[in-house]
Scaffold this motif. Structure first.
Motif, PDB file in Angstrom:
ATOM      1  N   LEU A  15       0.852  -1.191   0.000  1.00 56.94           N
ATOM      2  CA  LEU A  15       0.000   0.000   0.000  1.00 56.94           C
ATOM      3  C   LEU A  15       0.888   1.240   0.000  1.00 56.94           C
ATOM      4  O   LEU A  15       2.056   1.177   0.378  1.00 56.94           O
ATOM      5  N   GLN A  19      -2.044   8.425   2.839  1.00 60.35           N
ATOM      6  CA  GLN A  19      -3.463   8.304   2.498  1.00 60.35           C
ATOM      7  C   GLN A  19      -3.806   9.111   1.242  1.00 60.35           C
ATOM      8  O   GLN A  19      -4.627   8.686   0.426  1.00 60.35           O
ATOM      9  N   LEU A  22      -3.183   7.166  -1.924  1.00 62.74           N
ATOM     10  CA  LEU A  22      -4.189   6.132  -2.149  1.00 62.74           C
ATOM     11  C   LEU A  22      -5.462   6.737  -2.738  1.00 62.74           C
ATOM     12  O   LEU A  22      -6.039   6.206  -3.697  1.00 62.74           O
ATOM     13  N   ARG A  73      -9.796   4.564   9.198  1.00 66.33           N
ATOM     14  CA  ARG A  73      -9.210   5.232   8.043  1.00 66.33           C
ATOM     15  C   ARG A  73      -9.738   6.663   7.984  1.00 66.33           C
ATOM     16  O   ARG A  73     -10.918   6.898   8.241  1.00 66.33           O
ATOM     17  N   THR A 111      -6.920  -4.423  -3.294  1.00 66.26           N
ATOM     18  CA  THR A 111      -6.901  -3.921  -1.921  1.00 66.26           C
ATOM     19  C   THR A 111      -7.154  -2.426  -1.896  1.00 66.26           C
ATOM     20  O   THR A 111      -7.867  -1.911  -1.016  1.00 66.26           O
ATOM     21  N   GLY A 112      -6.577  -1.692  -2.861  1.00 69.49           N
ATOM     22  CA  GLY A 112      -6.818  -0.263  -2.925  1.00 69.49           C
ATOM     23  C   GLY A 112      -8.286   0.060  -3.137  1.00 69.49           C
ATOM     24  O   GLY A 112      -8.816   1.000  -2.550  1.00 69.49           O
ATOM     25  N   ASP A 115     -10.256  -1.052   0.138  1.00 65.10           N
ATOM     26  CA  ASP A 115      -9.693  -0.567   1.395  1.00 65.10           C
ATOM     27  C   ASP A 115     -10.740   0.063   2.303  1.00 65.10           C
ATOM     28  O   ASP A 115     -10.800  -0.225   3.501  1.00 65.10           O
ATOM     29  N   TRP A 116     -11.572   0.946   1.766  1.00 67.32           N
ATOM     30  CA  TRP A 116     -12.627   1.594   2.564  1.00 67.32           C
ATOM     31  C   TRP A 116     -13.517   0.545   3.203  1.00 67.32           C
ATOM     32  O   TRP A 116     -13.789   0.569   4.398  1.00 67.32           O
ATOM     33  N   VAL A 306      -6.761  -2.239   9.829  1.00 67.07           N
ATOM     34  CA  VAL A 306      -6.733  -2.548   8.405  1.00 67.07           C
ATOM     35  C   VAL A 306      -5.328  -2.537   7.829  1.00 67.07           C
ATOM     36  O   VAL A 306      -5.157  -2.703   6.633  1.00 67.07           O
ATOM     37  N   GLU A 307      -4.316  -2.320   8.636  1.00 69.05           N
ATOM     38  CA  GLU A 307      -2.962  -2.446   8.139  1.00 69.05           C
ATOM     39  C   GLU A 307      -2.574  -3.909   8.192  1.00 69.05           C
ATOM     40  O   GLU A 307      -2.427  -4.497   9.256  1.00 69.05           O
TER      41      GLU A 307
END
Length: 417
Positions: A15, A19, A22, A73, A111-112, A115-116, A306-307
């Motif tokens: 990732l 932020q 992303l 996030r 994943t990107g 992610d949310w 979420v990491e």
């Protein structure tokens, strides 16, 4: 249980570091989308849409995980606004290959996109649902088919986003791997062929090949955790994620031998070498792939939930993984387990064709590989099998740049007779 653990907040290259990067990456992908009502290009995405539409519980999960706001996030805005938009973004990924980047989110695009949703209560429930994981496996299989095709070679070029660019060559260390520098694509036949590249002759020599008390690293990875006196059962989903042998080893009949033993865990970055090698000389007892989750994270870890690097212990119990049991030639080591664990879209664990019961491996022999990457690996030892770990293998809590343990280098030492 005594645990030595380093908190690996520095991401492993899957990732972006920030932020903002992303969100900019995600906005760029959304801007390229057409009308949401357009048909999907890949049949598996239509099957995904049909599942969401026909199953009320799954439809609730997916609708709510877009409507909810991630507690862990800090997004500047809501980028994805509908389930169909989300599916169109996934549909686009299935015809692309990861590009090289030093910071932008391109290495794990699914994943990107997700992610949310992964950081919301409904998302955490959805990604543990067997029906959702079944369709996600089909999606990943469809993408793997593309990444194994010659069409995916377009990213092997010398542009700044290409894997043959001067910076990528330096970061990857391509000269350490088998390749044809005269060929247009270095002799690779697909993206996955490049990603699972093999070491060049003489690279990563086996440490102390004639000393069966020396245990070597199974992967090119960064030390994450060493746990001793590991229990058969533990609540692996709670904060700190203690190891639960029965769950990690999928209730294998060997579990009792490891109770009270030691687990070593390391994580792989996006640019690491992704083949696994035997830590010891010995005989294969069993080798199988255990299906599991793909985008589930440990919701017990608060702001770090979420990491993925902070969910390593949890993932070792629930994610898709290979389990390889080896009876070491050295009786002081005896039975041990190698457990390579997949993470998010890098979840294809491929065991070597000859890694079957009764096959003898030498220390450092190849066991298999992660197709398109991988995430983490565990080595499981019986009580008393490890006398000490090498200094390089000890997790360092204060290290700003975590050390990478080279594959087949010295990891630990068994008791000497």
């Amino acid at each position: 249980m005594r645990t030595t653990n380093r908190d690996p907040k520095r991401q492993g290259g899957w990732l972006p570091q920030g932020q903002d990067e992303l969100e900019q990456w995600l906005d760029g992908r959304i801007d390229r989308l057409g009308d949401e009502d357009e048909p999907f290009r890949h049949p598996v995405i239509q099957e995904f849409a049909d599942l969401v539409e026909s199953d009320g519980i799954i439809r609730m999960y997916f609708t709510r995980m877009i409507e909810e706001v991630p507690k862990t996030r800090h997004y500047s805005k809501r980028h994805i606004t509908s389930v169909r938009q989300l599916l169109h973004l996934i549909d686009e990924v299935l015809s692309t290959a990861p590009e090289f980047s030093e910071g932008a989110m391109v290495t794990t695009p699914l994943t990107g996109i997700l992610d949310w949703t992964m950081a919301t209560p409904s998302g955490m429930a959805a990604y543990r649902d067997p029906r959702v994981n079944a369709i996600l496996k089909k999606v990943l299989d469809a993408w793997a088919e593309y990444l194994n095709s010659p069409a995916s070679l377009y990213v092997l070029n010398d542009s700044p986003e290409g894997w043959m660019s001067p910076k990528a060559r330096e970061v990857v260390g391509i000269d350490q791997f088998q390749h044809d520098p005269e060929d247009a694509h270095w002799g690779f036949t697909s993206w996955n062929d490049f990603f699972t590249r093999r070491l060049a002759d003489g690279a990563r020599p086996v440490a102390d090949p004639d000393d069966d008390s020396v245990i070597v690293s199974a992967c090119e990875s960064t030390p994450y955790r060493i746990s001793r006196e590991v229990a058969r059962h533990s609540e692996f989903w709670i904060k700190s994620q203690p190891y639960s042998l029965q769950d990690m080893l999928a209730d294998d009949e060997s579990v009792d031998q490891f109770v009270g033993g030691t687990v070593y865990q390391g994580f792989l970055s996006a640019l690491n070498y992704h083949r696994w090698h035997s830590p010891v000389a010995g005989t294969i007892v069993r080798a199988f792939v255990q299906p599991g989750t793909y985008f589930s994270e440990a919701d017990s870890e608060g702001a770090e939930a979420v990491e993925a690097q902070v969910s390593q212990g949890y993932l070792a119990h629930v994610a898709a993984r290979a389990i390889i049991l080896i009876e070491a030639d050295n009786p002081a080591i005896g039975l041990m387990a190698v457990v390579p664990v997949g993470m998010v879209e890098v979840s294809s664990c491929l065991i070597g064709e000859d890694i079957v019961p009764g096959h003898h491996v030498e220390k450092g022999d190849e066991l298999g590989c992660f197709q398109f990457g991988g995430s983490t690996e565990c080595l499981v030892f019986r009580p008393g099998a490890v006398e000490e770990f090498s200094l390089a293998a000890l997790p360092e809590m204060s290290a700003e740049t975590p050390p990478v343990i080279k594959v087949r280098s010295k990891l630990a030492v068994a008791p000497r007779g």
